[in-house]
Design an enzyme around this catalytic site. Structure first.
Site, short mmCIF file in Angstrom:
data_model
loop_
_atom_site.label_atom_id
_atom_site.label_comp_id
_atom_site.label_asym_id
_atom_site.label_seq_id
_atom_site.Cartn_x
_atom_site.Cartn_y
_atom_site.Cartn_z
N ASN A 14 -17.82 21.46 22.67
CA ASN A 14 -18.88 21.23 21.60
C ASN A 14 -20.28 21.55 22.22
O ASN A 14 -20.95 22.16 21.23
CB ASN A 14 -18.82 19.86 21.03
N ARG A 69 -23.04 -2.58 31.51
CA ARG A 69 -23.39 -1.75 30.63
C ARG A 69 -24.84 -1.60 30.00
O ARG A 69 -25.23 -0.43 29.90
CB ARG A 69 -22.34 -2.17 29.29
N ARG A 95 -18.43 7.01 25.77
CA ARG A 95 -19.02 5.65 26.21
C ARG A 95 -19.39 4.77 24.88
O ARG A 95 -20.03 5.59 24.06
CB ARG A 95 -20.22 5.44 27.22
N ASN A 111 -23.44 11.86 16.35
CA ASN A 111 -22.06 12.04 17.24
C ASN A 111 -21.23 12.86 16.42
O ASN A 111 -21.05 12.94 15.19
CB ASN A 111 -21.33 10.63 17.44
N HIS A 113 -17.03 13.21 15.87
CA HIS A 113 -15.69 12.43 16.10
C HIS A 113 -14.77 13.16 15.45
O HIS A 113 -14.78 13.65 14.34
CB HIS A 113 -16.02 11.08 15.25
C1 GAR Z 1 -14.23 16.39 20.98
O1 GAR Z 1 -13.09 16.38 20.14
C2 GAR Z 1 -15.18 14.89 20.27
O2 GAR Z 1 -14.76 15.27 18.82
C3 GAR Z 1 -14.57 13.78 20.66
O3 GAR Z 1 -14.16 14.25 22.13
C4 GAR Z 1 -13.91 15.73 22.21
C5 GAR Z 1 -14.76 16.14 23.30
O4 GAR Z 1 -14.41 17.45 23.65
N1 GAR Z 1 -15.43 12.85 20.44
C6 GAR Z 1 -14.79 11.42 20.56
O5 GAR Z 1 -13.63 11.18 20.40
C7 GAR Z 1 -15.99 10.54 20.45
N2 GAR Z 1 -15.38 9.53 20.04
P1 GAR Z 1 -15.67 18.40 24.17
O6 GAR Z 1 -16.02 17.83 25.59
O7 GAR Z 1 -14.83 20.04 24.45
O8 GAR Z 1 -16.81 18.82 23.18
#
Ligand code: GAR
Length: 216
Positions: A14, A69, A95, A111, A113
């Site tokens: 991303n 944290r 995190r 964010n 998701h």
């Molecule tokens: C992505 O699919 C993102 O939507 C998800 O982690 C992946 C990261 O991929 N995020 C979550 O689950 C947040 N709760 P990337 O490092 O290749 O972008």
């Protein structure tokens, strides 16, 4: 110049999509914005190399090196604030953040998701989707609030769930859309076409189709 700080934990695909959009669309000239820094909580995150390749400064703050944290989040805030960001993007940052952190960046922390929130918050979203039998799934970009995966929704992209899908094939289909959705939402925020008003997302007239996408 509006600075964007991206937080990552891993692969960074991303982040790569954001870097590509910022370059191809010349955000520095067209939006007066740039990805100013990438910060990872994991030293091995592949996304760090992607940032370096694009000439973006990187920093690693290992959460395990902090006693709590809260101590980690305070250090993270200091690292982020050195760039005076207009926007902080959680691009695969795995995190949970403290209330203090979330309050500090209220209205400028977003964010991505991998589900159509409020369905399937948390982890293993594609497994959750397959287990539930939903026919559509997707991705959401949202403001971060005190509730995990619960903030005001900016944009969503919908994909079909196919009969023969596995977690992997479904994840792949969603990920393709994440890479379109995230840069688009960032662009809309930077343009002011989307904003947070009284805890709800306001979308300027004419931009509805950019924040609600069906990808068949
Ligand atoms: C992505 O699919 C993102 O939507 C998800 O982690 C992946 C990261 O991929 N995020 C979550 O689950 C947040 N709760 P990337 O490092 O290749 O972008």
């Amino acid at each position: 110049m509006k600075n964007i700080v991206c937080l990552i934990s891993g692969r960074g695909s991303n982040l790569e999509a954001l870097l590509a959009a910022a370059g191809a669309e010349r955000w520095a000239e067209t939006l007066d914005a740039r990805i100013a820094a990438v910060i990872s909580n994991r030293p091995g995150a592949a996304g760090l190399a992607r940032a370096k390749a694009a000439g973006v400064p990187t920093q690693v703050l290992e959460h395990g090196a902090f006693p709590s944290r809260d101590a980690f989040d305070v250090a993270l805030m200091q690292a982020i604030d050195a760039h005076q960001p207009a926007l902080v993007v959680l691009a695969g940052f795995m995190r949970v953040l403290t209330q203090r952190f979330v309050s500090h960046y209220a209205g400028r922390l977003i964010n991505i998701h991998p589900s159509l929130l409020p369905a399937f918050p948390g982890l293993a979203t594609h497994r959750q989707a397959l287990a539930s039998g939903v026919r559509v799934h997707g991705a959401t970009v949202h403001f971060v609030s005190h509730e995990v995966d619960g903030g005001a929704i900016i944009g969503q992209s919908v994909v079909p769930v196919r009969a023969d899908d596995t977690e992997e094939t479904l994840a792949e289909r969603v990920l393709v859309q994440e890479h379109v959705l995230l840069p688009r939402c960032v662009r809309l925020l930077l343009q002011g076409a989307v904003s947070l008003r009284d805890g709800r997302v306001h979308v300027q007239a004419g931009h509805d189709q950019e924040v609600a996408v069906a990808a068949w």
